[in-house]
Design a protein around this motif. Structure first.
Motif, PDB file in Angstrom:
ATOM      1  N   PRO A  87       0.811  -1.218   0.000  1.00  0.00           N
ATOM      2  CA  PRO A  87       0.000   0.000   0.000  1.00  0.00           C
ATOM      3  C   PRO A  87       0.849   1.275   0.000  1.00  0.00           C
ATOM      4  CG  PRO A  87       0.104  -0.888   2.207  1.00  0.00           C
ATOM      5  CD  PRO A  87       0.902  -1.830   1.332  1.00  0.00           C
ATOM      6  N   LEU A  88       2.182   1.155   0.081  1.00  0.00           N
ATOM      7  CA  LEU A  88       3.003   2.362   0.253  1.00  0.00           C
ATOM      8  C   LEU A  88       2.856   3.393  -0.872  1.00  0.00           C
ATOM      9  CD1 LEU A  88       6.298   0.954   1.808  1.00  0.00           C
ATOM     10  CD2 LEU A  88       4.483   2.235   2.935  1.00  0.00           C
TER      11      LEU A  88
ATOM     12  N   ILE B 263       3.964  12.218   5.943  1.00  0.00           N
ATOM     13  CA  ILE B 263       3.366  10.944   5.543  1.00  0.00           C
ATOM     14  C   ILE B 263       4.161  10.341   4.386  1.00  0.00           C
ATOM     15  CG2 ILE B 263       1.326   9.883   4.491  1.00  0.00           C
ATOM     16  CD1 ILE B 263      -0.377  11.907   6.028  1.00  0.00           C
ATOM     17  N   THR B 264       4.463  11.198   3.397  1.00  0.00           N
ATOM     18  CA  THR B 264       5.192  10.699   2.226  1.00  0.00           C
ATOM     19  C   THR B 264       6.582  10.221   2.597  1.00  0.00           C
ATOM     20  OG1 THR B 264       3.954  12.211   0.839  1.00  0.00           O
ATOM     21  CG2 THR B 264       5.972  11.318  -0.087  1.00  0.00           C
ATOM     22  N   PHE B 265       7.323  11.071   3.322  1.00  0.00           N
ATOM     23  CA  PHE B 265       8.684  10.675   3.678  1.00  0.00           C
ATOM     24  C   PHE B 265       8.684   9.481   4.625  1.00  0.00           C
ATOM     25  CE2 PHE B 265       9.892  14.886   2.032  1.00  0.00           C
ATOM     26  CZ  PHE B 265      10.956  14.496   1.246  1.00  0.00           C
ATOM     27  N   GLY B 266       7.666   9.426   5.495  1.00  0.00           N
ATOM     28  CA  GLY B 266       7.550   8.271   6.393  1.00  0.00           C
ATOM     29  C   GLY B 266       7.394   6.993   5.590  1.00  0.00           C
ATOM     30  N   ALA B 267       6.545   7.048   4.567  1.00  0.00           N
ATOM     31  CA  ALA B 267       6.353   5.863   3.736  1.00  0.00           C
ATOM     32  C   ALA B 267       7.646   5.491   3.025  1.00  0.00           C
ATOM     33  CB  ALA B 267       5.239   6.115   2.717  1.00  0.00           C
TER      34      ALA B 267
ATOM     35  N   SER C 151      12.450   1.847   2.818  1.00  0.00           N
ATOM     36  CA  SER C 151      13.881   1.571   2.805  1.00  0.00           C
ATOM     37  C   SER C 151      14.307   0.718   3.996  1.00  0.00           C
ATOM     38  CB  SER C 151      14.675   2.878   2.771  1.00  0.00           C
ATOM     39  OG  SER C 151      14.577   3.517   4.018  1.00  0.00           O
ATOM     40  N   LEU C 152      13.507   0.740   5.074  1.00  0.00           N
ATOM     41  CA  LEU C 152      13.906  -0.047   6.250  1.00  0.00           C
ATOM     42  C   LEU C 152      13.631  -1.527   6.061  1.00  0.00           C
ATOM     43  CD1 LEU C 152      12.938   2.157   9.318  1.00  0.00           C
ATOM     44  CD2 LEU C 152      15.204   1.563   8.463  1.00  0.00           C
ATOM     45  N   TYR C 153      12.484  -1.835   5.431  1.00  0.00           N
ATOM     46  CA  TYR C 153      12.134  -3.235   5.283  1.00  0.00           C
ATOM     47  C   TYR C 153      12.412  -3.698   3.865  1.00  0.00           C
ATOM     48  CZ  TYR C 153      10.014  -2.414   9.736  1.00  0.00           C
ATOM     49  OH  TYR C 153       9.837  -2.068  11.048  1.00  0.00           O
ATOM     50  N   ASP C 154      13.422  -4.524   3.713  1.00  0.00           N
ATOM     51  CA  ASP C 154      13.704  -5.101   2.408  1.00  0.00           C
ATOM     52  C   ASP C 154      12.592  -6.054   2.049  1.00  0.00           C
ATOM     53  OD1 ASP C 154      15.924  -3.893   1.580  1.00  0.00           O
ATOM     54  OD2 ASP C 154      17.313  -5.317   2.484  1.00  0.00           O
ATOM     55  N   ASP C 155      12.044  -5.878   0.875  1.00  0.00           N
ATOM     56  CA  ASP C 155      11.009  -6.798   0.443  1.00  0.00           C
ATOM     57  C   ASP C 155      11.578  -7.662  -0.659  1.00  0.00           C
ATOM     58  OD1 ASP C 155       8.761  -8.086  -0.323  1.00  0.00           O
ATOM     59  OD2 ASP C 155       7.484  -6.333   0.008  1.00  0.00           O
ATOM     60  N   HIS C 156      11.762  -8.930  -0.360  1.00  0.00           N
ATOM     61  CA  HIS C 156      12.379  -9.792  -1.365  1.00  0.00           C
ATOM     62  C   HIS C 156      11.365 -10.346  -2.351  1.00  0.00           C
ATOM     63  CE1 HIS C 156      16.070  -9.295   0.670  1.00  0.00           C
ATOM     64  NE2 HIS C 156      15.599  -9.786   1.790  1.00  0.00           N
ATOM     65  N   GLY C 157      10.093 -10.006  -2.176  1.00  0.00           N
ATOM     66  CA  GLY C 157       9.089 -10.524  -3.087  1.00  0.00           C
ATOM     67  C   GLY C 157       8.807 -11.994  -2.817  1.00  0.00           C
ATOM     68  N   TRP C 158       8.252 -12.655  -3.800  1.00  0.00           N
ATOM     69  CA  TRP C 158       7.928 -14.069  -3.627  1.00  0.00           C
ATOM     70  C   TRP C 158       8.152 -14.770  -4.954  1.00  0.00           C
ATOM     71  CZ3 TRP C 158       3.227 -15.500  -6.278  1.00  0.00           C
ATOM     72  CH2 TRP C 158       2.546 -14.413  -6.820  1.00  0.00           C
ATOM     73  N   HIS C 159       8.052 -16.106  -4.926  1.00  0.00           N
ATOM     74  CA  HIS C 159       8.342 -16.870  -6.133  1.00  0.00           C
ATOM     75  C   HIS C 159       7.147 -17.730  -6.532  1.00  0.00           C
ATOM     76  CE1 HIS C 159      12.427 -15.720  -5.090  1.00  0.00           C
ATOM     77  NE2 HIS C 159      12.716 -15.952  -6.352  1.00  0.00           N
TER      78      HIS C 159
END
Lengths: 612, 208
Positions: free
Chosen positions: A542-543, A586-590, A595-603
């Motif tokens: 949702p970011l 809000i924008t910078f927080g998002a 950047s804090l949580y690496d999202d590796h996606g899925w397979h």
């Protein structure tokens, strides 16, 4: 919820289509109101102020919020498929681009409900758009709404450039790329180099209006003509941002339905590049009457006329593609074939307008209105109709009704010519654009009536199209992978609608019109370039939505920062930029969360690809 | 080209970790493109400034305002900060995260110094010279062009500071390396823009 968090280019395409369609509808209603006001002399259906707001919002909405997002819809739906990619280069940014466009558009249209729409024309010429002549918040909605929407366009442009440069399937060299991918590539390059100019222009105008700067205020040393330079150095390339994708669509549709390869493919590519280049050189032909100098006018006149050469090459190539082909007039090809003469007429009046001395006569008359509607409606909107009918089965898995499609075409094209052909003559007879009414017995009466009837017919054509969409959506999916049976490019080699990973195996491209080549060689599908393996997918988030909401709040806060409010608390919040700050937070927080949580996606694993 | 992995390549880190993954390569490419757009943005601001630089509306002119030693000091700080960011990227290529962090810290400090001098300069103009945003077209153009650059510097400082934090938190990986690399590209770009500002705004303002 699915739709808010999606980063899938095919779903984003559908979002762009619905949002663009909504704004297109609003812009269309504004157009009909304008035509209704002009149906007879001295009409008092709307007053002058409302008329100004209508023409401003009609132009702005149609260009920035109507047709451009629908172009982006088709690009998002088709480009990764055409180049054999699993996705765009930056799925997250793709979603962000959509949401900033949508919230910018919403902000702009909020103006109708919050004290008056922008009223200075879609070009917002200064000093008319300054606070001295436009005291409401209308133009602030214009500057800040467009700024936010423009951000989305720029993001989209960079994304497509990176996607096309790096993510083409093995074997797809640039000179084997489908024409729509080529025009998307060039269009994105124009966006990248033209949009920052309007970004600056809008910032300067915002500063003039909100911070009391003097860029365009003659009393403070500023220059109104400077606005025109900045606006048109963006605005003229913008014309090609609109029309080149239409050229690309036509170049896809005609070979498919003529069952022949596109005539003069490489000349098409170079004509596209040349048009883009020249598009940046000719902005001052919008300014012949500002008194630049005869030499400047002559140079800009000649360079403008030059654009007719590569454009002419394109027209003839389309004709030569049709020539001797076994042509099938399915709805997409009807629109594509109707596009050719209609757009050519717009091109011819373009050359007429490019002549500086003649332009002194045509300037600010309905001749100009007729010209650019021939280009933008007769060219681009016809191209979009061709593209929508053509790729609808790929996007939604359903064929649009051919009968209704043909009804759409005939009502729309007859209505179109009825509306705008007569406007050439109204212009030559001296009817001014942007004026809310006219006196009787100047020979304007009948032609305006005809024009308004034509506009109604165009509206009817749109309704037929909407009915077609609605009826189709209630039927079960019926489209195969290659529903037109003569598909030439990669998107037709996979099922409709395509699975979320697009290609189970990346295809190997062995020539121009890759899928056609395999079909004529007797193969059922593309030869894969890799074994079946696990496919990496980006996660939904949702970011992007949150970031766009933040920018929207910041924009509103900034816009009202100089206002007096009856409530002391509200005054405090706006006048001290608390609201603006909150939005930016809000924008910078998002961004920080991102950047804090690496999202590796899925397979997606091979077993799943093989079906369970 | 289809899959991306966050793990370092073969236990160690690739020689150019920013280009080790498709995602990293895409990021660097897209950032070059973005800088192309930024160049147009600043180009438009420069054109505006050049068009309006003599429109002083009976307010202060460039010659009355600019104090070259101060601007020269700011220029020096910014140019050196570009050099230290090069050292940082070199340290990254040699896989030395601590050294990388230290050079980035120096870069940020120099950037802060530059920004401090700019704020001081602006406040002097506003307080003692009655030269504000609304004074003249020249003042509007000056504050917008130089202020836009200053805002870019401020954003760069914030960005690189956050990346320093991320570096400590996540270490140097093929995910963090492209971010560090493009932030350095950004920093050089800001530096190049400043060279033009120094020439077009300040030197031309003094002698032109």
């Amino acid at each position: 919820m699915d739709w808010i968090t999606t980063v899938d280019h095919k779903k984003i395409a559908i979002l762009y289509l619905w949002a663009g369609g909504l704004f297109f509808g609003i812009g269309g209603i504004e157009a009909l109101l304008i035509r209704w006001q002009l149906i007879k002399p001295m009409n008092d259906f709307v007053d002058a102020q409302t008329f100004n707001e209508l023409i401003t919002m009609h132009g702005t909405t149609m260009i920035f919020l109507g047709v451009m997002p629908i172009i982006f819809a088709l690009m998002n739906a088709v480009i990764p498929l055409q180049i054999g990619a699993r996705d765009v280069a930056f799925p997250f940014l793709n979603a962000l681009g959509f949401w900033t466009f949508l919230f910018g558009g919403l902000l702009l249209n909020l103006s109708w409900m919050m004290g008056g729409a922008p009223d200075a024309g879609w070009t917002s010429y200064t000093p008319l758009s300054g606070t001295a002549y436009s005291g409401t918040h209308g133009v602030d909605f214009y500057t800040i709404g467009l700024q936010i929407a423009g951000l989305g366009t720029l993001i989209g442009g960079i994304n497509f450039l990176a996607t096309i440069i790096t993510m083409r399937a093995p074997g797809m060299s640039f000179m084997r790329m489908p024409m729509f991918a080529w025009t998307t590539f060039i269009t994105s390059a124009i966006i990248l180099f033209a949009f920052p100019a309007i970004t600056v222009g809008l910032v300067l105008l915002t500063f003039d209006r909100i911070l009391g700067a003097n860029f365009f205020v003659p009393g403070g040393g500023g220059s109104p003509v400077l606005w025109q330079h900045i606006f048109w150095i963006f605005g003229h390339p913008e014309v090609y941002i609109l029309i080149l994708p239409a050229f690309g669509i036509i170049s896809e549709v005609i070979p498919t339905f003529a069952r022949k390869r596109l005539f003069g493919y490489s000349s098409m590519v170079f004509a596209t590049i040349l048009i883009a280049f020249l598009g940046f050189m000719v902005w001052a032909h919008h300014m012949f009457t500002t008194g630049l100098s005869p030499v400047a006018n002559a140079l800009f006149a000649v360079s403008t006329m030059l654009i007719a050469v590569p454009t002419g090459i394109k027209i003839f190539n389309w004709l030569f593609t049709l020539w001797g082909g076994s042509v099938r007039f399915a709805t997409p090809n009807l629109f594509a074939s109707g596009f050719i003469p209609t757009f050519t007429m717009g091109g011819v009046t373009g050359v007429m307008l490019a002549s500086a001395p003649a332009d002194f006569q045509f300037h600010d008359t309905y001749f100009v209105v007729a010209h650019f509607h021939y280009v933008i409606v007769g060219g681009l909107v016809m191209g979009l109709f061709a593209g929508l009918h053509y790729w609808w089965p790929k996007m939604f898995g359903r064929m649009l009704s051919e009968t209704l499609g043909k009804w759409t075409f005939w009502t729309f094209i007859i209505g179109f010519h009825l509306t705008f052909f007569v406007q050439h003559f109204l212009g030559l007879m001296g009817m001014q654009r942007r004026v809310f009414t006219y006196l009787p017995n100047q020979h304007f009466d009948t032609l305006n009536l005809v024009s308004t009837i034509g506009a109604g017919l165009m509206g009817a054509g749109m309704l037929v199209f909407l009915a077609n969409v609605w009826i189709t959506s209630r039927k079960p999916p019926d489209a195969g992978g290659d529903p037109w049976e003569d598909g030439r490019t990669l998107e037709w080699s996979i099922p409709s609608p395509s699975p979320e990973y697009n290609f189970k195996q990346t295809p190997l491209v062995r020539g121009l019109d890759a899928f056609w080549k395999e079909k004529t060689a007797g193969n059922k599908g593309m030869t894969p370039a890799e074994p079946i393996g696990s496919i990496h997918m980006p996660s939904a988030t949702p970011l992007p939505f949150v970031m766009a909401v933040g920018i929207f709040i910041a924009g509103l806060g900034f816009m009202f920062s100089r206002d007096d409010f009856s409530s002391a608390l509200v005054s405090f919040l706006f006048n001290n930029y608390v609201v603006t700050g909150l939005g930016l937070l809000i924008t910078f927080g998002a961004m920080l969360v991102r950047s804090l949580y690496d999202d590796h996606g899925w397979h997606i694993e091979p077993e799943e690809l093989e079906g369970r | 080209m289809t899959t991306t992995h966050a793990e370092p390549v073969h236990g160690g880190l690739a020689h150019e970790p920013e280009k080790a993954t498709a995602e990293g390569r895409n990021k660097v490419l897209a950032f070059w493109l973005f800088l192309g757009g930024e160049a147009v943005l600043f180009g438009t601001l420069f054109a505006t400034f050049l068009a309006l630089r003599n429109q002083t509306n009976e307010g202060p002119a460039a010659n009355d305002l600019f104090h070259l030693p101060l601007v020269a000091a700011a220029t020096f700080l910014l140019l050196v900060s570009s050099l230290t960011s090069v050292f940082a990227i070199q340290a990254m290529h040699r896989n030395r995260p601590k050294l990388l962090r230290n050079w980035l810290l120096v870069t940020v400090m120099l950037g802060l110094g530059f920004l401090g001098l700019e704020i001081y300069e602006f406040s002097q103009y506003v307080r003692h010279e009655e030269f504000g945003m609304t004074t003249s077209a020249f003042s509007s153009a000056f504050y917008t062009l130089v202020g836009f650059h200053g805002a870019h510097v401020a954003f760069g400082i914030l960005w690189i500071s956050l990346l320093i934090g991320q570096l400590g938190y996540k270490g140097l990986t093929v995910v963090t390396a492209p971010k560090l690399y493009i932030s350095a590209m950004y920093w050089h770009f800001i530096d190049v823009v400043w060279v033009f500002i120094f020439t077009v705004v300040y030197l031309l303002g003094k002698v032109g």
